[in-house]
Enzyme design. Sequence first.
Site, PDB file in Angstrom:
ATOM      1  N   GLN A  35       0.806  -1.222   0.000  1.00 35.30           N
ATOM      2  CA  GLN A  35       0.000   0.000   0.000  1.00 35.30           C
ATOM      3  C   GLN A  35       0.837   1.269   0.000  1.00 35.30           C
ATOM      4  OE1 GLN A  35      -1.547  -1.160   3.987  1.00 35.30           O
ATOM      5  NE2 GLN A  35      -1.426   1.034   4.452  1.00 35.30           N
ATOM      6  N   HIS A  52      -6.197  -1.209  11.498  1.00 34.47           N
ATOM      7  CA  HIS A  52      -5.563  -1.725  10.284  1.00 34.47           C
ATOM      8  C   HIS A  52      -6.411  -2.830   9.662  1.00 34.47           C
ATOM      9  CE1 HIS A  52      -2.405  -2.512   7.466  1.00 34.47           C
ATOM     10  NE2 HIS A  52      -2.058  -3.671   7.991  1.00 34.47           N
ATOM     11  N   CYS A  60      -5.112   0.537   3.675  1.00 35.30           N
ATOM     12  CA  CYS A  60      -5.169  -0.876   4.066  1.00 35.30           C
ATOM     13  C   CYS A  60      -6.556  -1.458   3.867  1.00 35.30           C
ATOM     14  CB  CYS A  60      -4.731  -1.034   5.517  1.00 35.30           C
ATOM     15  SG  CYS A  60      -5.714  -0.069   6.694  1.00 35.30           S
ATOM     16  N   ASN A  96      -1.071  -9.390   4.727  1.00 37.77           N
ATOM     17  CA  ASN A  96      -0.917  -7.963   4.964  1.00 37.77           C
ATOM     18  C   ASN A  96      -0.693  -7.245   3.633  1.00 37.77           C
ATOM     19  OD1 ASN A  96      -0.716  -5.567   6.391  1.00 37.77           O
ATOM     20  ND2 ASN A  96       1.032  -6.191   7.625  1.00 37.77           N
TER      21      ASN A  96
END
Length: 327
Positions: free
Chosen positions: A129, A275, A135, A295
């Site tokens: 990102q 997040h 996110c 992630n």
Amino acid sequence: MIRFVCFIALFALATAANLSFNNEWESFKAKHNKVYASSTEESTRKSIFSTNLKKINAHNREADNGVHTYRLGVNKFADLTAEEFKATRLGYKSIHRKPAPLIHNVNFTQSVPESVDWRSSIVTEVKDQGQCGSCWAFSAIASIEAANAQKTGKLVSLSEQNLVDCSWKQGNQGCNGGLMDYAFDYVKSNKGIDTEASYPYTSGSGRDSKNCKFSKSSVGATVSSYVDIPEGDEKSLLQAVAKGVVSVAVDATPFQLYDSGILNSRSCDPENLDHGVTAVGYGVDNGTPYWIVKNSWGADWGEEGYIRVIRDKNMCGIAESASYPVV
């Protein structure tokens, strides 16, 4: 004479430690292509790096003695303070979440496999990102990609930038944060989301939907609805992940310097979600159950872009704000 010898020995140790630290610093800069605007800026970053390195080494010594189930490491974020890191890499806005059209309820008579890993079949490569609080877009896209792959048999990489630029009306705020449910809302009302190839990621946030470059001719997937997991219900989350990929939110306080192992930390708060990530499987390692979490900080973070989070403790609030799309 003895005092003089001791002084020389201490001086030698200090010199060796300083050389070792400088070598670590130079290695860090070279590996991660770190270039600073001024000598003052570099001095500040070096000081922060020193503080983080001490934290990493202290934690890992305790891990070696069985105190922790995970290890920290020097990564590209090691020259940032925790506050700086949060300001540029997180962006989940938990206070604005609305109820979903559908709720996933656990079926206590339904058994699930001991382990599931969707990475080899319905999960695209780990993305990055950048310095943007997007996110939420990466989390939503990962679960849409997976659901679309299950339905069509084709794994298509979809556009996070489409969400960053175009879903302001639903309540998202580009690089300033958003919600996965709002992203699903956008794709549903927009009747599709563009492919990554047609609408690549640039991380620019824009200020409103005037930057939207969505093209109907480039749609790679659609969403008909989405489902929320009841807050804090890891049993429902487990059943959902057994069937597919699920967007989840966490308090990522202990994530910055994570390197490997199963995260089990007291430094995160289930009520402080900040997040968006994606649960792509689960398993058990030496009797310790864990979630496999994708992630969006690149494949050079954590376990090749992934983190394992201990299961059955609602660690970092992983089951507090979970949802998945219906395509």
